[in-house]
Design a protein around this motif. Sequence first.
Motif, PDB file in Angstrom:
ATOM      1  N   GLN A 187       4.485  -2.345  -6.579  1.00  0.00           N
ATOM      2  CA  GLN A 187       5.305  -2.388  -5.352  1.00  0.00           C
ATOM      3  C   GLN A 187       5.821  -0.995  -5.002  1.00  0.00           C
ATOM      4  O   GLN A 187       6.036  -0.690  -3.828  1.00  0.00           O
ATOM      5  CB  GLN A 187       6.444  -3.412  -5.510  1.00  0.00           C
ATOM      6  N   MET A 188       5.986  -0.134  -6.048  1.00  0.00           N
ATOM      7  CA  MET A 188       6.387   1.253  -5.764  1.00  0.00           C
ATOM      8  C   MET A 188       5.186   2.039  -5.248  1.00  0.00           C
ATOM      9  O   MET A 188       5.292   2.782  -4.268  1.00  0.00           O
ATOM     10  CB  MET A 188       6.968   1.895  -7.024  1.00  0.00           C
ATOM     11  N   TYR A 189       4.034   1.873  -5.923  1.00  0.00           N
ATOM     12  CA  TYR A 189       2.821   2.546  -5.440  1.00  0.00           C
ATOM     13  C   TYR A 189       2.584   2.175  -3.976  1.00  0.00           C
ATOM     14  O   TYR A 189       2.224   3.015  -3.153  1.00  0.00           O
ATOM     15  CB  TYR A 189       1.592   2.135  -6.266  1.00  0.00           C
ATOM     16  N   SER A 190       2.774   0.894  -3.646  1.00  0.00           N
ATOM     17  CA  SER A 190       2.532   0.423  -2.279  1.00  0.00           C
ATOM     18  C   SER A 190       3.372   1.188  -1.272  1.00  0.00           C
ATOM     19  O   SER A 190       2.867   1.653  -0.245  1.00  0.00           O
ATOM     20  CB  SER A 190       2.861  -1.068  -2.161  1.00  0.00           C
ATOM     21  N   GLN A 191       4.655   1.304  -1.565  1.00  0.00           N
ATOM     22  CA  GLN A 191       5.536   1.996  -0.617  1.00  0.00           C
ATOM     23  C   GLN A 191       5.078   3.441  -0.418  1.00  0.00           C
ATOM     24  O   GLN A 191       4.977   3.923   0.711  1.00  0.00           O
ATOM     25  CB  GLN A 191       6.988   1.927  -1.109  1.00  0.00           C
ATOM     26  N   VAL A 192       4.766   4.113  -1.531  1.00  0.00           N
ATOM     27  CA  VAL A 192       4.318   5.508  -1.458  1.00  0.00           C
ATOM     28  C   VAL A 192       3.009   5.625  -0.659  1.00  0.00           C
ATOM     29  O   VAL A 192       2.763   6.617   0.020  1.00  0.00           O
ATOM     30  CB  VAL A 192       4.134   6.051  -2.890  1.00  0.00           C
ATOM     31  N   TYR A 193       2.170   4.588  -0.725  1.00  0.00           N
ATOM     32  CA  TYR A 193       0.869   4.608  -0.036  1.00  0.00           C
ATOM     33  C   TYR A 193       0.944   4.024   1.374  1.00  0.00           C
ATOM     34  O   TYR A 193      -0.085   3.794   2.021  1.00  0.00           O
ATOM     35  CB  TYR A 193      -0.192   3.854  -0.864  1.00  0.00           C
ATOM     36  N   GLY A 194       2.140   3.715   1.839  1.00  0.00           N
ATOM     37  CA  GLY A 194       2.288   3.206   3.195  1.00  0.00           C
ATOM     38  C   GLY A 194       1.776   1.792   3.370  1.00  0.00           C
ATOM     39  O   GLY A 194       1.310   1.408   4.448  1.00  0.00           O
ATOM     40  N   THR A 195       1.869   0.996   2.305  1.00  0.00           N
ATOM     41  CA  THR A 195       1.401  -0.387   2.320  1.00  0.00           C
ATOM     42  C   THR A 195       2.619  -1.260   2.054  1.00  0.00           C
ATOM     43  O   THR A 195       3.233  -1.150   0.994  1.00  0.00           O
ATOM     44  CB  THR A 195       0.321  -0.571   1.234  1.00  0.00           C
ATOM     45  N   VAL A 196       2.997  -2.078   3.025  1.00  0.00           N
ATOM     46  CA  VAL A 196       4.283  -2.771   2.942  1.00  0.00           C
ATOM     47  C   VAL A 196       4.241  -3.873   1.868  1.00  0.00           C
ATOM     48  O   VAL A 196       3.403  -4.778   1.937  1.00  0.00           O
ATOM     49  CB  VAL A 196       4.646  -3.375   4.325  1.00  0.00           C
ATOM     50  N   PRO A 197       5.111  -3.802   0.862  1.00  0.00           N
ATOM     51  CA  PRO A 197       5.071  -4.810  -0.204  1.00  0.00           C
ATOM     52  C   PRO A 197       5.772  -6.116   0.177  1.00  0.00           C
ATOM     53  O   PRO A 197       6.818  -6.099   0.829  1.00  0.00           O
ATOM     54  CB  PRO A 197       5.804  -4.130  -1.367  1.00  0.00           C
ATOM     55  N   ILE A 198       5.167  -7.219  -0.231  1.00  0.00           N
ATOM     56  CA  ILE A 198       5.789  -8.543  -0.094  1.00  0.00           C
ATOM     57  C   ILE A 198       6.074  -9.005  -1.523  1.00  0.00           C
ATOM     58  O   ILE A 198       5.143  -9.260  -2.291  1.00  0.00           O
ATOM     59  CB  ILE A 198       4.816  -9.528   0.597  1.00  0.00           C
ATOM     60  N   VAL A 199       7.335  -9.039  -1.895  1.00  0.00           N
ATOM     61  CA  VAL A 199       7.682  -9.279  -3.311  1.00  0.00           C
ATOM     62  C   VAL A 199       8.715 -10.378  -3.450  1.00  0.00           C
ATOM     63  O   VAL A 199       9.458 -10.679  -2.513  1.00  0.00           O
ATOM     64  CB  VAL A 199       8.248  -7.998  -3.962  1.00  0.00           C
ATOM     65  N   SER A 200       8.757 -10.952  -4.642  1.00  0.00           N
ATOM     66  CA  SER A 200       9.815 -11.916  -4.922  1.00  0.00           C
ATOM     67  C   SER A 200      11.059 -11.162  -5.388  1.00  0.00           C
ATOM     68  O   SER A 200      10.977 -10.035  -5.870  1.00  0.00           O
ATOM     69  CB  SER A 200       9.347 -12.918  -5.968  1.00  0.00           C
ATOM     70  N   ARG A 201      12.196 -11.827  -5.260  1.00  0.00           N
ATOM     71  CA  ARG A 201      13.474 -11.172  -5.510  1.00  0.00           C
ATOM     72  C   ARG A 201      13.836 -11.301  -6.985  1.00  0.00           C
ATOM     73  O   ARG A 201      14.786 -11.993  -7.334  1.00  0.00           O
ATOM     74  CB  ARG A 201      14.527 -11.878  -4.644  1.00  0.00           C
ATOM     75  N   VAL A 202      13.063 -10.657  -7.853  1.00  0.00           N
ATOM     76  CA  VAL A 202      13.345 -10.707  -9.293  1.00  0.00           C
ATOM     77  C   VAL A 202      13.182  -9.308  -9.893  1.00  0.00           C
ATOM     78  O   VAL A 202      12.431  -8.478  -9.366  1.00  0.00           O
ATOM     79  CB  VAL A 202      12.402 -11.682 -10.050  1.00  0.00           C
ATOM     80  N   GLY A 203      13.884  -9.082 -10.994  1.00  0.00           N
ATOM     81  CA  GLY A 203      13.705  -7.892 -11.818  1.00  0.00           C
ATOM     82  C   GLY A 203      13.608  -6.600 -11.038  1.00  0.00           C
ATOM     83  O   GLY A 203      14.355  -6.345 -10.088  1.00  0.00           O
ATOM     84  N   GLY A 204      12.634  -5.785 -11.437  1.00  0.00           N
ATOM     85  CA  GLY A 204      12.462  -4.474 -10.820  1.00  0.00           C
ATOM     86  C   GLY A 204      12.011  -4.551  -9.371  1.00  0.00           C
ATOM     87  O   GLY A 204      12.182  -3.589  -8.620  1.00  0.00           O
ATOM     88  N   LEU A 205      11.442  -5.686  -8.969  1.00  0.00           N
ATOM     89  CA  LEU A 205      11.041  -5.836  -7.562  1.00  0.00           C
ATOM     90  C   LEU A 205      12.283  -5.810  -6.678  1.00  0.00           C
ATOM     91  O   LEU A 205      12.322  -5.151  -5.639  1.00  0.00           O
ATOM     92  CB  LEU A 205      10.261  -7.144  -7.364  1.00  0.00           C
ATOM     93  N   ALA A 206      13.321  -6.529  -7.132  1.00  0.00           N
ATOM     94  CA  ALA A 206      14.566  -6.569  -6.360  1.00  0.00           C
ATOM     95  C   ALA A 206      15.293  -5.230  -6.410  1.00  0.00           C
ATOM     96  O   ALA A 206      16.073  -4.914  -5.515  1.00  0.00           O
ATOM     97  CB  ALA A 206      15.477  -7.679  -6.892  1.00  0.00           C
TER      98      ALA A 206
END
Length: 480
Positions: free
Chosen positions: A390-409
């Motif tokens: 999800q971090m790589y995605s943001q850096v690559y301009g790809t919008v992440p769709i994640v659940s609200r848990v752990g490091g994702l949140a």
Amino acid sequence: MKIVHAASELYPYLKTGGLADAVAALTGALADHGHEVSVFLPGYRAVLEHKDAAGAERKLRLKIEMGDQFLSGDVRVFSPRKNLQVYLICRDEFFDRRAPYGNGERDFEDNSDRFVFFCKGVVETLRLADLQADVVHGHDWQAALLPLLLREAERRHRVTLALKTVFTIHNIAYQGLFPATTFARTNLPDELYHIDGLEYYSQVNYMKGGILFADRVTTVSPRYAREIQTPEFGCGLDGVAQTRAEDIVGLLNGVDTAVWNPTVDALLPARYSRADLSGKAVCRAELLKQVGLAANFTGPIFGIVARFADQKGIHLVLANRDFFLGKNRRLIVLGSGDKRLEDEMRALATEAPTNVALVARLDEAMSHLIEAGSDFFVMPSLFEPCGLNQMYSQVYGTVPIVSRVGGLADTVTDADELPGSGTGLMCEPTAGSLGDALERALVLFADKPRYAAVQQRGMARDFSWEVAAAGYENLYREAL
Ligand code: ADP
Ligand code: GLC
């Protein structure tokens, strides 16, 4: 400081998941900061075959006590960068295999012996090579016996091998749980087979040892540090974790910008930046081509790169199959692991070959291409200690769709809830909530200026390891 790390994975030598990326980036950053860093790794076949290890020096021969036997091994050393030594604990019987943990269907039956041998090999090398470590830092269950074995060896040999020990939990779901009979192979005092020691419901639990006996315990995100102390996320070790509440800190992983960076990424057909996204379009076209989807597609591409394990919520994606069968959208999945999930994903791809593509293998280049070529990255994990994609995605301009848990949140915010600052879309780890987020993704994608703003904010985020590495340095200093 003299800092010794021990882990079962290290990029680029052996990787099955984020552990390899995280340990490589952390140890590299510490070496760059001028510390003397040694990383211990099992001498797996893949590692010994890597070009960096070709010239490895055979430094020591080992005789490791395992119960009433002595098993031999050796230690090879090479230095891939300044201030960094990689030590390989070798014994072909244990590590000269195609994969590190199992044959695909199930775990190797001698895993307990393999990783007791590994931990003892680390301790014995610290002693024989007189490494005088300030800190010995173990990662996950494969290295969790280190704190105990180290203190035991110090007692036996009347030496100091390390001033402080640190244990990092990358994933509490994998604990290293073995039959009680394996305890004898540790040669630890009998009183440690106890509820306040390694015993866990009449079995031996390595991770429990790491949590109880390291001087400091860390998790890979702040939220996960709290979560593992609850029954919902503690995987049965929440009570154990609570006993160390004062000593557990969550230090968020980062992104290794030498490896995951669209402006320099050599694994991509074209590079790009926030200011000029034209290279991203080239990556998109190449991605569609490589997975066999029509290249003239202009709708949203949803990407997934994941180990197929229950953790990753692949079944929630499958439960939204009707969404992915809909008009004008694509799903591209790179992943392998759990056979059942793989079969179901393959069935979906076979049923809808125009919409869905599955690449079922480990493929580093494809993982970069999906991050670069997709519009959304789907990661509805049931739990996620940190999560890197999800971090790589943001850096690559790809919008992440994640659940609200752990490091994702801890690393993503929702662009509908926070229109001025959100960098992704968030859901609960349920099929319905993911379905709702996917629908919101279509709406976002259709609104080009808004999509671009979310994308730009993600790309502007700084996930570099500097912050995390400084966090570990502080932790070491404070412990010392
Ligand atoms: P985890 O460690 O739980 O698997 P992370 O998000 O922390 O999850 O890290 C996963 C890492 O493994 C990322 O670098 C991702 O790109 C990589 N990865 C997962 N599956 C594959 C695959 N099939 N091929 C290549 N890389 C993969
Ligand atoms: C584990 C976790 C993942 C984390 C990685 C690196 O594999 O599942 O969430 O990002 O370790 O710390």
